[in-house]
Design a protein around this motif. Sequence first.
Motif, PDB file in Angstrom:
ATOM      1  N   PRO A 177       0.806  -1.238   0.000  1.00 43.41           N
ATOM      2  CA  PRO A 177       0.000   0.000   0.000  1.00 43.41           C
ATOM      3  C   PRO A 177       0.831   1.276   0.000  1.00 43.41           C
ATOM      4  O   PRO A 177       0.460   2.253  -0.654  1.00 43.41           O
ATOM      5  CB  PRO A 177      -0.830  -0.131   1.285  1.00 43.41           C
ATOM      6  N   GLU A 178       1.954   1.270   0.713  1.00 44.19           N
ATOM      7  CA  GLU A 178       2.754   2.497   0.756  1.00 44.19           C
ATOM      8  C   GLU A 178       3.352   2.815  -0.614  1.00 44.19           C
ATOM      9  O   GLU A 178       3.486   3.993  -0.975  1.00 44.19           O
ATOM     10  CB  GLU A 178       3.861   2.403   1.815  1.00 44.19           C
ATOM     11  N   ARG A 179       3.666   1.786  -1.389  1.00 45.65           N
ATOM     12  CA  ARG A 179       4.192   2.027  -2.737  1.00 45.65           C
ATOM     13  C   ARG A 179       3.074   2.445  -3.688  1.00 45.65           C
ATOM     14  O   ARG A 179       3.309   3.218  -4.623  1.00 45.65           O
ATOM     15  CB  ARG A 179       4.903   0.780  -3.257  1.00 45.65           C
ATOM     16  N   ILE A 180       1.871   1.919  -3.456  1.00 49.26           N
ATOM     17  CA  ILE A 180       0.732   2.382  -4.255  1.00 49.26           C
ATOM     18  C   ILE A 180       0.489   3.860  -3.991  1.00 49.26           C
ATOM     19  O   ILE A 180       0.254   4.639  -4.919  1.00 49.26           O
ATOM     20  CB  ILE A 180      -0.527   1.557  -3.942  1.00 49.26           C
ATOM     21  N   ALA A 181       0.565   4.261  -2.719  1.00 50.19           N
ATOM     22  CA  ALA A 181       0.374   5.669  -2.373  1.00 50.19           C
ATOM     23  C   ALA A 181       1.436   6.541  -3.039  1.00 50.19           C
ATOM     24  O   ALA A 181       1.130   7.627  -3.558  1.00 50.19           O
ATOM     25  CB  ALA A 181       0.411   5.841  -0.853  1.00 50.19           C
ATOM     26  N   GLU A 182       2.679   6.077  -3.042  1.00 51.64           N
ATOM     27  CA  GLU A 182       3.748   6.830  -3.706  1.00 51.64           C
ATOM     28  C   GLU A 182       3.477   6.950  -5.209  1.00 51.64           C
ATOM     29  O   GLU A 182       3.701   8.010  -5.805  1.00 51.64           O
ATOM     30  CB  GLU A 182       5.089   6.122  -3.485  1.00 51.64           C
ATOM     31  N   ALA A 183       2.988   5.861  -5.799  1.00 49.11           N
ATOM     32  CA  ALA A 183       2.693   5.873  -7.233  1.00 49.11           C
ATOM     33  C   ALA A 183       1.567   6.850  -7.548  1.00 49.11           C
ATOM     34  O   ALA A 183       1.601   7.545  -8.569  1.00 49.11           O
ATOM     35  CB  ALA A 183       2.322   4.469  -7.698  1.00 49.11           C
ATOM     36  N   ILE A 184       0.567   6.906  -6.696  1.00 49.90           N
ATOM     37  CA  ILE A 184      -0.543   7.841  -6.883  1.00 49.90           C
ATOM     38  C   ILE A 184      -0.024   9.277  -6.876  1.00 49.90           C
ATOM     39  O   ILE A 184      -0.405  10.102  -7.715  1.00 49.90           O
ATOM     40  CB  ILE A 184      -1.610   7.631  -5.794  1.00 49.90           C
ATOM     41  N   ARG A 185       0.866   9.581  -5.949  1.00 50.79           N
ATOM     42  CA  ARG A 185       1.449  10.932  -5.900  1.00 50.79           C
ATOM     43  C   ARG A 185       2.253  11.222  -7.170  1.00 50.79           C
ATOM     44  O   ARG A 185       2.216  12.333  -7.707  1.00 50.79           O
ATOM     45  CB  ARG A 185       2.347  11.067  -4.670  1.00 50.79           C
ATOM     46  N   THR A 186       2.995  10.223  -7.620  1.00 48.22           N
ATOM     47  CA  THR A 186       3.847  10.411  -8.802  1.00 48.22           C
ATOM     48  C   THR A 186       3.023  10.720 -10.038  1.00 48.22           C
ATOM     49  O   THR A 186       3.325  11.666 -10.777  1.00 48.22           O
ATOM     50  CB  THR A 186       4.702   9.153  -9.051  1.00 48.22           C
ATOM     51  N   VAL A 187       1.980   9.928 -10.287  1.00 44.99           N
ATOM     52  CA  VAL A 187       1.192  10.161 -11.502  1.00 44.99           C
ATOM     53  C   VAL A 187       0.376  11.441 -11.376  1.00 44.99           C
ATOM     54  O   VAL A 187       0.137  12.130 -12.379  1.00 44.99           O
ATOM     55  CB  VAL A 187       0.292   8.956 -11.845  1.00 44.99           C
ATOM     56  N   ARG A 188      -0.044  11.777 -10.173  1.00 43.16           N
ATOM     57  CA  ARG A 188      -0.757  13.044  -9.977  1.00 43.16           C
ATOM     58  C   ARG A 188       0.119  14.230 -10.359  1.00 43.16           C
ATOM     59  O   ARG A 188      -0.359  15.243 -10.904  1.00 43.16           O
ATOM     60  CB  ARG A 188      -1.205  13.194  -8.520  1.00 43.16           C
ATOM     61  N   ALA A 189       1.428  14.090 -10.120  1.00 48.31           N
ATOM     62  CA  ALA A 189       2.376  15.159 -10.445  1.00 48.31           C
ATOM     63  C   ALA A 189       2.820  15.122 -11.906  1.00 48.31           C
ATOM     64  O   ALA A 189       3.647  15.929 -12.322  1.00 48.31           O
ATOM     65  CB  ALA A 189       3.597  15.063  -9.537  1.00 48.31           C
ATOM     66  N   GLY A 190       2.274  14.175 -12.667  1.00 47.27           N
ATOM     67  CA  GLY A 190       2.602  14.099 -14.083  1.00 47.27           C
ATOM     68  C   GLY A 190       3.647  13.066 -14.447  1.00 47.27           C
ATOM     69  O   GLY A 190       4.072  12.989 -15.607  1.00 47.27           O
ATOM     70  N   GLY A 191       4.078  12.255 -13.468  1.00 48.19           N
ATOM     71  CA  GLY A 191       5.088  11.241 -13.731  1.00 48.19           C
ATOM     72  C   GLY A 191       4.498   9.930 -14.218  1.00 48.19           C
ATOM     73  O   GLY A 191       3.279   9.786 -14.342  1.00 48.19           O
ATOM     74  N   LYS A 192       5.380   8.991 -14.486  1.00 47.42           N
ATOM     75  CA  LYS A 192       4.999   7.654 -14.936  1.00 47.42           C
ATOM     76  C   LYS A 192       5.477   6.634 -13.920  1.00 47.42           C
ATOM     77  O   LYS A 192       6.537   6.793 -13.311  1.00 47.42           O
ATOM     78  CB  LYS A 192       5.618   7.333 -16.299  1.00 47.42           C
ATOM     79  N   VAL A 193       4.707   5.571 -13.777  1.00 45.92           N
ATOM     80  CA  VAL A 193       5.060   4.510 -12.833  1.00 45.92           C
ATOM     81  C   VAL A 193       4.837   3.165 -13.504  1.00 45.92           C
ATOM     82  O   VAL A 193       3.790   2.947 -14.120  1.00 45.92           O
ATOM     83  CB  VAL A 193       4.198   4.580 -11.555  1.00 45.92           C
ATOM     84  N   LEU A 194       5.811   2.271 -13.386  1.00 46.86           N
ATOM     85  CA  LEU A 194       5.653   0.915 -13.891  1.00 46.86           C
ATOM     86  C   LEU A 194       6.005  -0.065 -12.791  1.00 46.86           C
ATOM     87  O   LEU A 194       6.888   0.189 -11.972  1.00 46.86           O
ATOM     88  CB  LEU A 194       6.542   0.666 -15.105  1.00 46.86           C
ATOM     89  N   SER A 195       5.324  -1.196 -12.767  1.00 49.17           N
ATOM     90  CA  SER A 195       5.597  -2.226 -11.773  1.00 49.17           C
ATOM     91  C   SER A 195       6.999  -2.761 -11.966  1.00 49.17           C
ATOM     92  O   SER A 195       7.587  -2.626 -13.037  1.00 49.17           O
ATOM     93  CB  SER A 195       4.575  -3.357 -11.893  1.00 49.17           C
TER      94      SER A 195
END
Length: 217
Positions: A112-130
């Motif tokens: 969950p903590e990494r999901i939360a980090e990913a949510i922040r990243t994409v909200r800021a315009g970044g990309k996240v991949l597993s």
Amino acid sequence: MTASIRLLIADDDPVVRDTLPGLIVSAGPDIEVVAVVTNGAEAVDVVHARTVDVVLMDVQMPVLDGVAATSRILALGGGTRVLLLTTFDDDALREDGLAAGASGFLLKTTPPERIAEAIRTVRAGGKVLSPGPANRLGLRANGRGPAAATSDPDLTDREQEVLHLLCRARTNRQIARRLGLTQAAVKADIASMVRKMGVSSRLDVVVEAHRRGLADR
């Protein structure tokens, strides 16, 4: 703390719907879950009616799957980002999602903590991949270890233009229209980039471009 990221969760699994919202909010107190829905069509309706910053969306759902829902949500033009959540570490699903405009992919086994980090990243315009595809990028096709090439690939000016649009999740058709090319020419440019970057797929080109800082040039 006042919630600053408005999150929508779309998943047809009742266990996920019951447990994931609480886990994410516990891991990210700056995240507010504004709605939880059961399929992609419902997600589109919520985004159309309410302000949503990020949609955490299951890929495989009834009525409307996550990839199709991503396309419809981005077509609304409201700035909502989509983070796809999947059970299967499948490159084909990721390529389809990127083409639809998703900002990232996570496996459902992600903490969950990494999901939360990913949510922040994409909200800021970044990309996240597993971790799956990112880890594979560091291996040669013959399995002999990390790839040696770390310098910028020798891309032509046109390949750089194609790469710029590819990293913004444009389809081959959209890239061709934007640059006045045929789709066959776009495919040839992508194949050339795959070879020059030493990777194995269109998806890997995008990941490698972000890793090398080429995506925003």
